[in-house]
Design a protein around this motif. Structure first.
Motif, PDB file in Angstrom:
ATOM      1  N   PHE A   4      30.814 129.304  47.375  1.00 42.70           N
ATOM      2  CA  PHE A   4      29.904 130.674  46.932  1.00 42.70           C
ATOM      3  C   PHE A   4      28.753 130.336  45.941  1.00 42.70           C
ATOM      4  O   PHE A   4      29.342 129.675  44.896  1.00 42.70           O
ATOM      5  N   THR A   5      27.670 130.844  45.816  1.00 42.32           N
ATOM      6  CA  THR A   5      26.702 130.721  45.080  1.00 42.32           C
ATOM      7  C   THR A   5      26.855 131.990  43.937  1.00 42.32           C
ATOM      8  O   THR A   5      27.545 132.890  44.564  1.00 42.32           O
ATOM      9  N   MET A   7      24.719 134.309  43.534  1.00 39.63           N
ATOM     10  CA  MET A   7      24.469 135.290  44.573  1.00 39.63           C
ATOM     11  C   MET A   7      25.541 135.896  45.560  1.00 39.63           C
ATOM     12  O   MET A   7      25.656 137.117  45.735  1.00 39.63           O
ATOM     13  N   ASP A   8      26.106 134.998  45.963  1.00 39.80           N
ATOM     14  CA  ASP A   8      27.223 135.386  46.906  1.00 39.80           C
ATOM     15  C   ASP A   8      28.346 136.113  45.978  1.00 39.80           C
ATOM     16  O   ASP A   8      28.829 137.030  46.541  1.00 39.80           O
ATOM     17  N   SER A  10      27.803 137.778  43.385  1.00 38.39           N
ATOM     18  CA  SER A  10      27.301 139.099  42.979  1.00 38.39           C
ATOM     19  C   SER A  10      27.557 140.071  44.168  1.00 38.39           C
ATOM     20  O   SER A  10      27.734 141.178  43.964  1.00 38.39           O
ATOM     21  N   ALA A  11      27.378 139.625  45.397  1.00 40.85           N
ATOM     22  CA  ALA A  11      27.441 140.496  46.669  1.00 40.85           C
ATOM     23  C   ALA A  11      28.965 141.020  46.749  1.00 40.85           C
ATOM     24  O   ALA A  11      29.184 141.896  47.020  1.00 40.85           O
ATOM     25  N   VAL A  12      29.865 139.976  46.637  1.00 37.67           N
ATOM     26  CA  VAL A  12      31.203 140.366  46.569  1.00 37.67           C
ATOM     27  C   VAL A  12      31.761 141.378  45.446  1.00 37.67           C
ATOM     28  O   VAL A  12      32.090 142.337  46.003  1.00 37.67           O
ATOM     29  N   PHE A  13      31.241 141.149  44.283  1.00 37.38           N
ATOM     30  CA  PHE A  13      31.270 142.105  43.355  1.00 37.38           C
ATOM     31  C   PHE A  13      30.644 143.472  43.636  1.00 37.38           C
ATOM     32  O   PHE A  13      31.453 144.519  43.495  1.00 37.38           O
ATOM     33  N   THR A  14      29.385 143.566  44.079  1.00 37.50           N
ATOM     34  CA  THR A  14      29.158 144.691  44.558  1.00 37.50           C
ATOM     35  C   THR A  14      29.708 145.597  45.629  1.00 37.50           C
ATOM     36  O   THR A  14      29.889 146.759  45.564  1.00 37.50           O
ATOM     37  N   LEU A  15      30.281 144.613  46.434  1.00 37.64           N
ATOM     38  CA  LEU A  15      31.022 145.220  47.640  1.00 37.64           C
ATOM     39  C   LEU A  15      32.178 145.939  47.302  1.00 37.64           C
ATOM     40  O   LEU A  15      32.661 146.895  47.676  1.00 37.64           O
ATOM     41  N   SER A  16      32.932 145.228  46.303  1.00 37.94           N
ATOM     42  CA  SER A  16      34.409 145.767  46.109  1.00 37.94           C
ATOM     43  C   SER A  16      34.127 146.748  45.145  1.00 37.94           C
ATOM     44  O   SER A  16      34.955 147.648  44.972  1.00 37.94           O
ATOM     45  N   THR A  17      33.162 146.765  44.250  1.00 41.50           N
ATOM     46  CA  THR A  17      32.768 147.959  43.423  1.00 41.50           C
ATOM     47  C   THR A  17      32.394 149.287  44.457  1.00 41.50           C
ATOM     48  O   THR A  17      33.003 150.500  43.982  1.00 41.50           O
TER      49      THR A  17
ATOM     50  N   ALA B  14      35.957 142.016  50.568  1.00 40.36           N
ATOM     51  CA  ALA B  14      34.742 141.532  50.158  1.00 40.36           C
ATOM     52  C   ALA B  14      34.401 140.057  50.301  1.00 40.36           C
ATOM     53  O   ALA B  14      33.402 139.684  51.025  1.00 40.36           O
ATOM     54  N   VAL B  18      31.796 138.590  52.992  1.00 41.09           N
ATOM     55  CA  VAL B  18      30.446 137.831  52.550  1.00 41.09           C
ATOM     56  C   VAL B  18      30.594 136.750  53.378  1.00 41.09           C
ATOM     57  O   VAL B  18      29.448 136.362  53.813  1.00 41.09           O
ATOM     58  N   TYR B  32      20.517 136.605  55.803  1.00 39.15           N
ATOM     59  CA  TYR B  32      21.735 136.561  55.010  1.00 39.15           C
ATOM     60  C   TYR B  32      21.166 136.814  53.461  1.00 39.15           C
ATOM     61  O   TYR B  32      21.668 137.726  52.601  1.00 39.15           O
ATOM     62  N   LEU B  39      22.111 144.453  48.129  1.00 37.79           N
ATOM     63  CA  LEU B  39      23.210 144.523  47.353  1.00 37.79           C
ATOM     64  C   LEU B  39      22.844 144.405  45.965  1.00 37.79           C
ATOM     65  O   LEU B  39      23.167 144.905  45.075  1.00 37.79           O
ATOM     66  N   GLN B  43      23.167 147.092  42.938  1.00 34.82           N
ATOM     67  CA  GLN B  43      23.779 146.883  41.910  1.00 34.82           C
ATOM     68  C   GLN B  43      23.101 146.900  40.514  1.00 34.82           C
ATOM     69  O   GLN B  43      23.563 147.527  39.353  1.00 34.82           O
TER      70      GLN B  43
END
Lengths: 27, 91
Positions: A4-5, A7-8, A10-17, B14, B18, B32, B39, B43
């Motif tokens: 994961f980068t 940015m990846d 960050s997307a995970v964090f946003t989704l779980s939020t 999540a 992803v 992607y 997102l 955020q």
């Protein structure tokens, strides 16, 4: 394995939020 | 410092999601990337909103708008879209 980068992540964090928010607004 | 106390199950979901998208669009990295951007924007706006950095009357992206943008992006990828819907509050 996950490669994961930032940015990846960050997307995970946003989704779980979002998911958390959605659960809170459920009840 | 610990990140916000997010339910582990949601966090794992999540991560898996992803990862799935990343794999699915391996040959279309621009899709992607656009997904990540949506997102990221959401955020950022949520954070600004929380910190009172938005000017009065400013309308941040709603979850519904996020969904609409993702839907446009994931055309013909019904499974990804319906899974995305699971992360959102039912409007």
């Amino acid at each position: 394995s996950y490669d994961f980068t930032p940015m990846d992540s960050s997307a995970v964090f946003t989704l779980s939020t979002m998911a958390k928010k959605s659960k809170e607004s459920d009840s | 410092s610990t990140p916000q106390a997010t339910q582990p199950v949601e966090f794992n979901h999540a991560i898996n999601y992803v990862n799935k998208i990343k794999n699915r669009f391996q040959n279309q990295p621009e899709i992607y990337k656009a997904f990540l951007e949506i997102l990221h924007t959401y955020q950022k706006e949520q954070r600004n909103l929380k910190e009172g950095l938005c000017p009065p009357g400013y309308k941040p992206l709603t979850e519904g708008e996020v969904y609409a943008q993702v839907a446009k992006l994931f055309q013909n990828q019904e499974d990804l879209l319906s899974e995305f819907g699971q992360f959102l509050p039912d409007a």
